[in-house]
Design an enzyme around this catalytic site. Structure first.
Site, PDB file in Angstrom:
ATOM      1  N   HIS A  50      -0.124  -4.485  45.730  1.00 44.31           N
ATOM      2  CA  HIS A  50       0.617  -5.297  46.687  1.00 44.31           C
ATOM      3  C   HIS A  50       1.951  -5.391  46.438  1.00 44.31           C
ATOM      4  O   HIS A  50       2.933  -5.622  47.507  1.00 44.31           O
ATOM      5  CB  HIS A  50      -0.099  -6.402  46.984  1.00 44.31           C
ATOM      6  CG  HIS A  50      -0.082  -6.928  48.602  1.00 44.31           C
ATOM      7  ND1 HIS A  50       0.807  -6.259  49.514  1.00 44.31           N
ATOM      8  CD2 HIS A  50      -0.433  -8.202  49.148  1.00 44.31           C
ATOM      9  CE1 HIS A  50       0.987  -7.147  50.549  1.00 44.31           C
ATOM     10  NE2 HIS A  50       0.236  -8.189  50.417  1.00 44.31           N
TER      11      HIS A  50
ATOM     12  N   THR B 103     -12.762   7.527  43.089  1.00 50.51           N
ATOM     13  CA  THR B 103     -14.087   7.319  41.956  1.00 50.51           C
ATOM     14  C   THR B 103     -15.049   7.167  43.058  1.00 50.51           C
ATOM     15  O   THR B 103     -15.193   6.708  44.019  1.00 50.51           O
ATOM     16  CB  THR B 103     -13.704   5.884  41.535  1.00 50.51           C
ATOM     17  OG1 THR B 103     -14.987   5.720  40.507  1.00 50.51           O
ATOM     18  CG2 THR B 103     -13.587   4.686  42.313  1.00 50.51           C
TER      19      THR B 103
END
Length: 431
Positions: free
Chosen positions: A402, A349
């Site tokens: 994560h 993006t």
């Protein structure tokens, strides 16, 4: 009696919203004609007639939510049906008088559908209100009926600026009426009322796509263990290479050489080195993808969409740039198909086109990585212990899940992207 049903839209889409009916009750429909436009979570879909006949009943109104498989209209299908044929030459004289008598009724029908469109009906073509997609969207959001909107277009087409002008006019009329209806000696309002009574507000219905974007962004933040790591790239080499090659590149490929092809190439190379960023979680398993379909976030009229550049690892710089240009045009014109938006493995993006200096991109689930680009800005950079130079610098950000990507791997991935961009010739050597 035939039925018009909501077709299978996509694996993950079970419902849609009726955006606009393109045919009305009593209209003759040819097989293959567009009947209704549906707004889904991702794209707008136009449903066509599977038979010829007359539309006898609409079972859902504009703005209604409909399910896949639901009957939304009925069509009186006639075998061998066709649109009314033009009168033969020998019948013209006999039909001339009835036509003249029917003219007022025909004119009334046209005026009811499109009062601003005064163009005569030609041939067998059925007239209905002509409005741009942007105008229809604006009208739906503001609760305005298109047949009430005046237009200056000679063909009666309604544009978005017509909707805006009509809405402003109505707003001013309402304010004038409110002022006129106030008593000469009004009673002092309560504190809560006095805070908002004279404050202008505008209430708009969220589009289905905007609702979906909001829902999924919240879902990602609630389900993923999202972290972001940052770095910065010296864009000197990339900008110098673009300056040297841009004219010849355009002559050879008829597409401009932009930043996105460099970043896409660098991301693919880094994904090959750190494959967990090209994966997703499915239950208790990791699905590590061995292909590279890179999503490119694009701002569209209804909100952010992420069309996908397929097999980016196999494309040249020109192929990537061409794909991005085509997808961006489709997004602006609201012509993206479901297949253009599905199956991405990683997303890029670019907030820099809007002036963003630094941001934290949100994951595009179920992907586990997204790279954020930002504005190129001249900043003083220490070249060595004695020299400082102004260099075109860009902050880059990697948000990652994560749960499956460790910090070391994420930081190393971003460092790899940085190294490749600061030595762009090396991208030509990446397999």
């Amino acid at each position: 009696m035939g039925e018009i049903k909501v077709p299978e839209l996509a694996e993950s889409i079970s419902e849609g919203t009726v955006a606009q009916w393109l045919k009305q009750v009593g209209d003759f429909v040819e097989k293959g004609d567009y009947i209704v436009e549906l707004e889904t979570d991702k794209v707008n879909v136009e449903i066509t007639a599977e038979d010829s006949g007359v539309l006898t009943e609409l079972l859902a109104g504009e703005g209604d939510t409909v399910q896949v498989g639901e009957t939304i209209a009925r069509l009186e299908a006639k075998e061998g049906a066709s649109a009314p044929a033009a009168p033969k030459a020998e019948e013209k004289q006999a039909e001339e008088a009835p036509k003249q008598e029917a003219a007022p009724a025909q004119q009334k029908t046209v005026e009811q559908v499109a009062p601003a469109a005064e163009a005569p009906q030609q041939g067998n073509q059925k007239q209905w209100l002509i409005a741009s997609p942007a105008a229809r969207k604006a009208a739906r959001e503001r609760g305005i009926k298109l047949d009430q909107v005046p237009t200056t277009d000679p063909l009666g087409r309604v544009r978005k600026h017509d909707i805006d002008s009509y809405a402003d006019q109505k707003s001013n009329e309402q304010k004038q009426q409110a002022q006129a209806s106030k008593p000469a000696n009004p009673v002092s309002p309560s504190p809560a009322a006095s805070e908002n009574s004279d404050k202008p507000v505008e209430r708009e219905r969220m589009s289905r796509r905007r609702q979906t974007i909001a829902k999924r962004l919240v879902e990602v933040q609630q389900t993923a263990a999202m972290l972001t790591t940052f770095n910065e790239v010296d864009m000197t080499a990339v900008m110098a290479l673009r300056k040297r090659r841009k004219d010849k590149f355009f002559e050879q490929h008829d597409v401009r050489l932009g930043f996105m092809s460099f970043f896409t190439k660098a991301v693919v190379a880094a994904l090959k080195k750190y494959p967990l960023l090209n994966a997703e979680i499915q239950g208790n398993e990791l699905l590590i993808k061995k292909f590279y379909d890179i999503g490119i976030a694009v701002s569209a009229p209804d909100g952010l969409v992420v069309p996908v550049v397929r097999d980016a690892d196999r494309k040249t710089f020109a192929g990537i740039e061409g794909s991005i240009v085509d997808l961006a045009k489709k997004a602006r014109d609201n012509k993206l198909a479901l297949k253009d938006l599905q199956g991405g493995t990683f997303t890029i993006t670019n907030g820099g086109v809007f002036g963003s200096l630094m941001s934290t991109p949100i994951l595009n689930g179920p992907q586990v990585g997204i790279l954020g680009m930002h504005k190129v800005q001249l900043r003083p950079v220490a070249i060595d212990e004695e020299r400082i130079e102004n260099r075109p610098m860009m902050y880059i950000a990697l948000s990652y899940d994560h749960r499956i990507v460790d910090g070391k791997e994420a930081v190393s991935f971003l460092a790899t992207v940085k190294e490749l961009l600061e030595d762009p010739e090396s991208l030509l050597l990446e397999g």
